[in-house]
Design an enzyme around this catalytic site. Structure first.
Site, PDB file in Angstrom:
ATOM      1  N   ASP A  10       0.860  -1.166   0.000  1.00 27.69           N
ATOM      2  CA  ASP A  10       0.000   0.000   0.000  1.00 27.69           C
ATOM      3  C   ASP A  10       0.909   1.232   0.000  1.00 27.69           C
ATOM      4  OD1 ASP A  10      -2.146   1.684  -0.046  1.00 27.69           O
ATOM      5  OD2 ASP A  10      -3.245   0.683   1.546  1.00 27.69           O
TER       6      ASP A  10
HETATM    7  C1  NOJ Z   1      -3.962   3.936   0.027  1.00 19.69           C
HETATM    8  C2  NOJ Z   1      -5.157   3.045   0.116  1.00 19.69           C
HETATM    9  O1  NOJ Z   1      -5.151   2.328   1.347  1.00 19.69           O
HETATM   10  C3  NOJ Z   1      -5.255   2.044  -1.016  1.00 19.69           C
HETATM   11  O2  NOJ Z   1      -6.463   1.344  -0.907  1.00 19.69           O
HETATM   12  C4  NOJ Z   1      -5.109   2.730  -2.332  1.00 19.69           C
HETATM   13  O3  NOJ Z   1      -5.247   1.820  -3.380  1.00 19.69           O
HETATM   14  C5  NOJ Z   1      -3.759   3.415  -2.371  1.00 19.69           C
HETATM   15  N1  NOJ Z   1      -3.689   4.406  -1.325  1.00 19.69           N
HETATM   16  C6  NOJ Z   1      -3.474   4.067  -3.719  1.00 19.69           C
HETATM   17  O4  NOJ Z   1      -4.238   5.200  -3.862  1.00 19.69           O
END
Ligand code: NOJ
Length: 742
Positions: free
Chosen positions: A281
């Site tokens: 993430d």
């Molecule tokens: C953080 C989020 O937790 C995740 O779900 C997302 O895909 C990413 N950022 C990218 O934006």
């Protein structure tokens, strides 16, 4: 000479067809052999584009140069064919010309937005859910993007968590079916099709169990809960062919998911044999330092690669440290190679090596962004997601001939808000393709109906200055529709709330309008289950409208006036108060269960609150009624190699056609580990004309009777089971039992 040319041509053809017939694995191996360590690590590196960032972006003026040097494998947040082409052209200037992968959070639609995923889950309509994912994929792919960070399959029993809006609710069975449907919809027939994108199943794992519902918080759960409740939707998504996984921000039982070998290597890539790749993430590799799991980013890179995280989103831990770790013999090169191969394989499967600009066609982009068919489906899915919570005295559906309707509340004229959180920020979308609730009502009523409007109050502010105008408007009308709820950006990432009551003075507005004595219908717009006890107890008709996307206004009007008969059922229990959280229907019995709501004498209960939810899991009304009858089991005893056929009849006993979600629940009466008092094991959504009867059939097999035992083996145990057929988890219409025997 001629002969020579022919021979040469034949040779070239033979070589070409040999290279075409090489398997993807052979092509990947051949390419890997040519790559330097820096180029390999580049493939594991992902940057965000400079606009539309969805996290704390690191400013890097060298992006272009790095791409041209083959030091970047993927980008997120680059939108549209013009920009994706531009970046891809930089990649084509690199030594090995390895194309970039473009990813984006397309969570519930690209230009056409569908209901937020939690709302869509309320439809219990797997075909509808798959078709909304299909359209999202088509629009996404047409905009040059190869990969969406969806579906989010985190089971969540805590409505305080802002990200509850992104998932399918509290139930593992329903969540698994929806996970499967969403992956199928996104990926279509196969990766590489021009209308397909790679799915990314997230957040691996158990992010939905964040303590206290607080975003980015720790998770501390038993292995049994992990396997039983949180992992199955991930497995279902994998079974549907999901190309990629995303790990998660949370630590789980003391180990950050990103550095968690048990999750990524042992379960996902080991036991489940996942062949795709895992992306971290946003920044989660680097955050292992903040967690206190790694002493610096170098150690974080070591943990992540060892644990099986393949691609680093925006933390630069691999970029800055992985080569050194390999040189120091701390990380074996085969770990890096494995990660790189996983990424390259997907690029081949997408067909990007054959044509890196395959998804960069401006005509196709325009065509799909303006495809009228998409709006039609968005409207249908939105209708199916609206839950009728209450309809005393059949206030709904409304007549189109009502003389004067007052449409009151802070949500009535909002436009952008109907998208909900996680909408793609396309500049042109803000003003064009969203049907507000006001417009939807306007489109629906006859010319004889006068529509009046008052805002009444804001969503969160405390001023009651607008109340009098709203009361005056209500007094001039034959009936009132009140649209209230939480702001669209009060749920979503980093939007946890400790207080999930209706915000501001909105419930006071409801009281003031109710005091006019006019019939009222309340629409509640929200990204989570809210608490609204006064409204629930006093207002005759309530529709839970969540955030429904581009076609919100039309879909709400369709339901208000009976052009669509509501069929949705809650995918989460609605609490009476935050103090009950976590509240979920499939809990254990305890040794001292409360027999009824008012019994608190030495039983498992609160002395200041009824035990049950305000609205239970699986609940939702219709404008018609359904009778259940004739439950039959093909046998009362089964061996684990056998099945029981369950049949029953459902009749639409009302005056209008409608849809019902027939829900099958089981209870294992006594077992080596306690089982829930009731557990969803199957369901069917059926359509019935007025007075029509349909026979329904379910099959009970050993799978439905199995659970993870103390050794974490998925097995059934001999003994008695209760079988319950219901219209919700708290409205069981038919019951029987059977026994699993040797
Ligand atoms: C953080 C989020 O937790 C995740 O779900 C997302 O895909 C990413 N950022 C990218 O934006």
């Amino acid at each position: 000479m001629k002969q020579r040319i022919i021979t040469l041509l034949l040779l070239v053809t033979a070589i070409t067809s040999f290279s075409q017939s090489k398997t993807i694995d052979q092509k990947v191996e051949a390419l890997l052999k040519q790559m330097t360590i820096e180029e390999k690590i580049g493939q594991l590196n992902q940057y965000s584009g400079d606009s539309n960032a969805t996290g704390p972006i690191t400013i890097n003026p060298n992006k272009q140069t790095e791409i041209k040097s083959g030091l970047l494998g993927s980008m997120l947040n680059v939108l549209g064919v013009t920009y994706t082409r531009q970046y891809q052209e930089f990649a084509m200037q690199s030594r090995l010309k390895i194309p970039l992968l473009f990813g984006l959070d397309v969570i519930h639609g690209y230009k056409t937005t569908f209901p937020i995923p939690l709302a869509e889950a309320a439809s219990w309509d797997l075909n509808a859910i798959e078709s909304s994912a299909r359209i999202s994929a088509t629009e996404t792919a047409a905009n040059g993007i190869h990969w969406t960070f969806a579906p989010m399959v985190d089971i969540c029993r805590d409505p305080r968590w802002g990200r509850v809006m992104e998932g399918a609710g509290e139930d593992t069975y329903l969540g698994s079916k929806i996970a499967y449907a969403r992956v199928k919809g996104l990926q279509g027939e196969r990766l590489g099709d021009i209308n397909s994108v790679m799915a990314c199943v997230k957040h691996f794992a158990a992010y939905g169990a964040a303590i206290g519902g607080r975003e980015y918080n720790s998770v501390d759960i038993s292995d049994r809960a992990l396997w039983e409740t949180y992992l199955p939707p991930f497995k279902a998504a994998l079974d549907a062919g999901a190309a990629t996984f995303m790990n998660s921000f949370n630590d789980i039982n003391g180990i950050p998911s990103t550095g968690n070998k048990y999750l990524q290597r042992d379960i996902l890539k080991g036991k489940w044999n996942f062949k795709g790749f895992v992306v971290s993430d946003w920044g989660s590799m680097g955050e292992m330092v903040t967690h206190g799991y790694a002493k610096d980013k170098k150690e974080a890179a070591f943990s992540a690669i060892t644990a099986g995280s393949d691609m680093d989103m925006e933390s630069n831990s691999y970029r800055d440290h992985l080569a050194q770790l390999v040189k120091e013999n701390k990380v074996p090169i085969n770990l890096v190679d494995d990660a790189v191969k996983r990424v390259l394989r997907k690029k081949f499967e997408l067909g990007l090596f054959d044509d890196p600009f395959k998804f960069c066609n401006p005509e196709k982009e325009q065509k799909e962004l303006n495809n009228p068919e998409h709006a039609k489906i968005a409207r249908e899915v939105a209708e199916k997601s609206i839950v009728l919570l209450k309809n005393n005295n059949a206030v709904l559906p409304l007549s189109k001939e009502i003389k004067t309707i007052a449409f009151i509340g802070p949500m009535v004229k909002l436009k952008r808000a109907n998208h909900g959180f996680w909408a793609i920020d396309l500049k042109e979308v803000d003003s064009t393709y969203i049907v507000s609730q006001w417009e939807g009502l306007h489109n629906k009523v006859s010319q004889n109906t006068k529509l009046l409007y008052a805002k009444g109050c804001g969503i969160i502010d405390e001023s009651k200055a607008g109340f009098q105008e709203a009361i005056d408007v209500a007094n001039q009308a034959d009936m009132v529709i009140l649209s209230i709820g939480e702001r669209f950006d009060m749920s979503g990432e980093a939007k946890s709330r400790s207080n999930i009551h209706l915000p501001g003075v909105q419930e006071d507005l409801v009281k003031a309008i109710q005091a006019t004595g006019k019939p009222i219908v309340v629409l509640i717009n929200a990204g989570r289950p809210l608490v609204f006890n006064w409204t629930a107890d006093n207002v005759p008709a309530i529709l839970y409208t969540w955030w429904l996307g581009s076609e919100a206004g039309n879909a709400i009007a369709d339901v208000l006036f009976g052009d669509y008969n509501p069929s949705a059922k809650l995918p989460m229990s609605f609490p009476r108060d935050e103090g009950q959280i976590p509240i979920y229907y499939n809990h254990f019995n305890t040794g001292r269960p409360a027999q009824n709501q008012s019994n608190t004498n030495y039983v498992s209960a609160y002395i200041d609150l009824d035990n049950g939810p305000k609205f239970p899991f699986g609940y939702g009304l219709s404008y018609t009624t359904f009778q259940y009858s004739d439950l039959r089991l093909s046998k009362k005893k089964m061996k684990n190699t056998e099945t029981i056929e369950v049949t029953l009849k459902v009749t639409n006993s009302g005056e209008v056609k409608g849809e019902e979600v027939v829900q099958l629940y089981l209870r294992d009466k006594a077992s080596s580990l306690i089982r829930p008092i009731i557990e969803l094991k199957d369901f069917q959504k059926i359509k019935l004309n007025s007075k029509e009867t349909k026979s329904i059939q379910f099959t009970i097999d050993n799978q439905k009777l199995s659970f993870y035992n103390q050794k974490l083996e998925y097995k059934s145990e001999l003994g008695e089971f209760d079988l319950m057929i219901g219209s919700s988890s708290a409205d069981i219409r038919l019951k029987d039992n059977f026994e699993l025997v040797k």
